[in-house]
Enzyme design. Structure first.
Site, mmCIF file in Angstrom:
data_model
loop_
_atom_site.group_PDB
_atom_site.id
_atom_site.type_symbol
_atom_site.label_atom_id
_atom_site.label_comp_id
_atom_site.label_asym_id
_atom_site.label_seq_id
_atom_site.Cartn_x
_atom_site.Cartn_y
_atom_site.Cartn_z
ATOM 1 C CB SER A 12 -4.763 11.646 -27.665
ATOM 2 O OG SER A 12 -4.428 11.839 -29.012
ATOM 3 C CG ASP A 28 -5.190 5.747 -32.199
ATOM 4 O OD1 ASP A 28 -4.998 6.041 -33.391
ATOM 5 O OD2 ASP A 28 -5.249 6.587 -31.297
#
Length: 548
Positions: free
Chosen positions: A465, A120
């Site tokens: 998320s 990420d």
């Protein structure tokens, strides 16, 4: 060559001596020196295989006449860091990663570098460094893991978080949750849905900063190894041709990336990362651009969390080149570091499955995957993954249930204090307030797993998320720590969400809002070390949470 500053001339005898101690020979000295930023570790499943890919990159560099030098950078697994204080370090790690690459490349005067990355914050951090340093650079994203399987059903990390919600609602036993846990993440690679890691890998390819096909090729595939070796060869060519990231990446490259982001239904975290990357390229990308593109480009895929497919399905359907083929008429024909222009890549692509990557005239949704909402609750904007919201919840009015931390909200959700018609407000979790703007998959997944995703909304100045689905609005700016309007919300206030109209409104008067904000005393959350430094330097989420 840039590396001549450490190896050419009699006065460089000391540095040459040290290089010899590292194994460099007389034959190596005249060659291009290529750094390899390797985010390998044996904590993060998206990174455990990267050393094998680095070996392929090294082979390619040597074949092309260069000398590889490998150095490490940190990598946080957001899934492991989720739900505790460790999550506050994830977004700040993006800046640390870019700093690490800048330090190593500039201190040792590498002629070019390859970022071997995944997951990420690591890919965005390396892309920021590519723009900032602007020496020849190329990314190799490590690839997605295969989807898990249980009883004939495919699954991923999101299933585990939602299973916890089902357990809290009495719909699953503890043993059933453990069965899901054992099956959902079968091996190496970034989590198998279109979450943040895989979204950023795709957009890296679109911006031309990785080779064609890199974004969706699986972590375990021979194709990924072949691309790794080709990446090593190509970076030496880029050095020899003096081609740098800024020489090919333009404002239109970012617009192309946002168009693909909207078409595939990418993670809301791209609204943090693309502005930050653009800043280091000397360009400007803001939330208004995301929303403008979202209204123009339809949603053409249905990948987890907004649909049933996984990254291996996208790869089988033709990957990023196939998406470019669908969008070709809308995309600017920018150059890429592969040496090909966007339209050439699109023309050479094949769409192997028209259901996984649909045509423009048969989209899953008429608008793109992300929407930006404004209003008196978010004057600078807020972000939602509208592709993962049911039609029923595109407009919603509910009662505020206010929490000054994620932990407080989690307790209320798990003890069934949240009911239909509620709008869960989680504040003081922004870039400064957190600090670190922690990602919150746990509360959103619990709500979904409890069967409330069509009846309860969630709003936060933190972030979500890429696996989040449902009416979950994040990045609310200004944040509560800066006395943004979210700090004025009280229990039982009425909040109106209108995604088609891009509105997020607290139903109180302007005068009442101003009076409440005057009385706000921001929640104190003392921090030290890197988090204290981050709080001092970080800007609003609406600006990509860049540090200045």
């Amino acid at each position: 060559m840039r590396s001549d500053q450490v190896k050419k001339g009699l006065d460089k005898a000391p540095s040459r001596s040290l290089l010899r101690a590292s194994g460099i020979t007389d034959e190596d000295m005249p060659k291009p020196f290529i750094g390899i930023a390797n985010s390998w570790n044996d904590v993060v499943p998206g990174h455990v295989h990267l050393n094998a890919l680095v070996e392929e990159v090294k082979k390619g560099i040597i074949e092309a006449g260069g000398v590889p030098f490998v150095f490490g950078v940190p990598a946080v697994c957001d899934g492991v860091a989720m739900g505790h204080s460790g999550m506050r370090y994830s977004l700040p790690s993006r800046e640390t990663i870019s700093d690490c690459v800048e330090i190593m490349d500039n201190a040792h005067m590498f002629d070019g570098w390859v970022g071997v990355t995944n997951c990420d914050k690591i890919t965005p951090g390396m892309l920021m460094a590519a723009g900032r340093i602007d020496i020849p650079a190329l990314m190799l994203t490590g690839g997605p893991m295969k989807a898990g399987e249980m009883d004939g059903n495919v699954m991923d990390l999101q299933n585990i978080f939602e299973a916890l919600g089902s357990h809290a609602a009495g719909k699953m036993t503890e043993e059933e949750v453990i069965r899901v846990e054992r099956c959902a993440c079968p091996g190496e690679g970034s989590c198998s849905g279109l979450f943040t890691a895989n979204t950023m890998a795709c957009l890296t390819e679109v911006m031309g900063l990785s080779l064609v096909g890199c974004g969706t090729s699986l972590a375990t595939s021979q194709k990924k190894k072949d691309i790794a070796r080709a990446t090593g060869r190509r970076i030496v060519e880029l050095v020899n041709q003096h081609i740098t990231p800024r020489s090919v990446v333009t404002q239109n490259s970012f617009v192309n990336a946002i168009k693909v982001d909207m078409a595939i239904g990418g993670s809301t975290n791209t609204a943090l990362h693309l502005p930050a990357i653009a800043s280091d390229f000397g360009l400007k990308v803001d939330l208004s651009l995301f929303d403008k593109v979202s209204r123009e480009v339809p949603h053409l895929t249905s990948i987890r969390p907004s649909g049933p497919y996984h990254m291996e399905d996208v790869e089988r359907a033709g990957g990023v080149p196939a998406v470019l083929k669908r969008l070709q008429g809308t995309l600017s024909n920018e150059m890429t570091l592969s040496g090909k222009r966007i339209h050439q890549i699109a023309e050479e692509a094949t769409v192997n499955d028209g259901e996984i990557i649909r045509p423009l005239d048969r989209p899953f949704h008429r608008e793109g995957g992300i929407a930006v909402l404004y209003g008196n609750l978010a004057p600078q904007g807020s972000v939602i993954k509208q592709a993962a919201v049911s039609a029923k919840m595109m407009k919603f009015t509910g009662r505020a249930r206010v929490f000054d931390s994620e932990a407080q909200a989690m307790e209320a959700i798990t003890t069934k204090q949240i009911v239909k018609g509620d709008v869960v407000v989680i504040r003081y979790e922004g870039p400064k307030g957190g600090p670190g703007m922690p990602e919150m998959l746990s509360p959103t997944s619990l709500i979904s797993g409890m069967g409330l995703s069509d009846d309860v909304a969630l709003i936060t100045d933190g972030r979500f998320s890429g696996a989040t689905r449902g009416p979950c609005i994040g990045h609310v700016s200004p944040e509560a720590f800066d006395k943004g309007p979210i700090a004025a919300v009280r229990d039982e206030d009425i909040i109106q969400i209108d995604i088609p109209a891009r509105k997020l409104e607290l139903q109180i008067s302007k005068e009442e809002m101003e009076a409440r904000l005057r009385a706000v005393k921001p929640v104190e959350r003392p921090v030290s070390g890197i988090l204290a430094k981050y709080r001092r330097l970080v800007r609003s989420a609406a600006e990509g949470a860049v540090c200045k």
